[in-house]
Design a protein around this motif. Structure first.
Motif, PDB file in Angstrom:
ATOM      1  N   THR A   1       5.242  -7.558  -3.366  1.00 45.03           N
ATOM      2  CA  THR A   1       4.603  -6.278  -3.652  1.00 45.03           C
ATOM      3  C   THR A   1       3.146  -6.259  -3.218  1.00 45.03           C
ATOM      4  O   THR A   1       2.483  -7.292  -3.113  1.00 45.03           O
TER       5      THR A   1
ATOM      6  N   TYR B   1      -0.368  -3.569  -3.917  1.00 41.21           N
ATOM      7  CA  TYR B   1      -0.900  -2.407  -4.630  1.00 41.21           C
ATOM      8  C   TYR B   1      -2.323  -2.128  -4.179  1.00 41.21           C
ATOM      9  O   TYR B   1      -3.101  -3.056  -3.911  1.00 41.21           O
TER      10      TYR B   1
ATOM     11  N   LYS C   1      -3.722  -1.333  -9.743  1.00 39.46           N
ATOM     12  CA  LYS C   1      -3.284  -2.664 -10.184  1.00 39.46           C
ATOM     13  C   LYS C   1      -3.366  -2.764 -11.709  1.00 39.46           C
ATOM     14  O   LYS C   1      -4.347  -2.364 -12.309  1.00 39.46           O
TER      15      LYS C   1
ATOM     16  N   THR D   1       3.776  -0.209 -11.413  1.00 39.38           N
ATOM     17  CA  THR D   1       4.699  -1.265 -11.031  1.00 39.38           C
ATOM     18  C   THR D   1       5.746  -0.690 -10.087  1.00 39.38           C
ATOM     19  O   THR D   1       6.407   0.307 -10.412  1.00 39.38           O
TER      20      THR D   1
ATOM     21  N   SER E   1       9.262  -1.316  -7.885  1.00 36.56           N
ATOM     22  CA  SER E   1      10.459  -2.141  -7.873  1.00 36.56           C
ATOM     23  C   SER E   1      11.486  -1.466  -6.953  1.00 36.56           C
ATOM     24  O   SER E   1      11.301  -0.317  -6.549  1.00 36.56           O
TER      25      SER E   1
ATOM     26  N   GLN F   1       6.811   2.893 -11.417  1.00 37.59           N
ATOM     27  CA  GLN F   1       6.489   3.140 -12.815  1.00 37.59           C
ATOM     28  C   GLN F   1       4.979   3.261 -12.927  1.00 37.59           C
ATOM     29  O   GLN F   1       4.255   2.326 -12.574  1.00 37.59           O
TER      30      GLN F   1
END
Length: 119
Positions: free
Chosen positions: A57, A59, A64, A68, A70, A81
């Protein structure tokens, strides 16, 4: 061709949460990176978060610890999220993917979903 269908945007108060999802469909051999960009009025489009097929991942600094990302490789779907939302997060969030299709590897974009965070 690859189609990206986004869902999950909306209006939320500061401190609240939203979950975005983006599903890719079409004649896809394999999907590599999936992610979200955002664009606010008068600002340049910026990468929010991305995730590789191996689930590595990335960001942008401002999200950060709050966002999140996924993915479900079996469903060709990515999720974002977003927690502890701030008014500065207000933007159109645009799904992006790099996919291997017949003819080569290309970038594809979703239609965008509005996220509005009120103070």
């Amino acid at each position: 061709q690859v189609q990206l269908v986004e869902s999950g945007g909306g209006l939320v108060q500061a401190g609240g949460s939203l979950r975005l999802s983006c599903a890719a469909s079409g004649s896809i051999f394999s999907i590599f990176t999936m992610g979200y960009y955002r664009q606010a009025p008068g600002k340049q489009r910026e990468l929010v978060a991305s995730i590789t097929r191996a689930r590595n991942t990335n960001y942008t600094d401002s999200v950060k610890g709050r966002f999140t990302i996924s993915r479900d490789n079996a469903k060709n779907t990515v999720y974002l999220q977003m927690n502890s939302l701030k008014p500065d997060d207000t933007a159109v969030y645009i799904c992006h993917t790099t996919a291997w299709v017949k003819g080569g590897m290309y970038d594809y974009w979703g239609q965008g979903t509005q996220v509005t965070v009120s103070s």
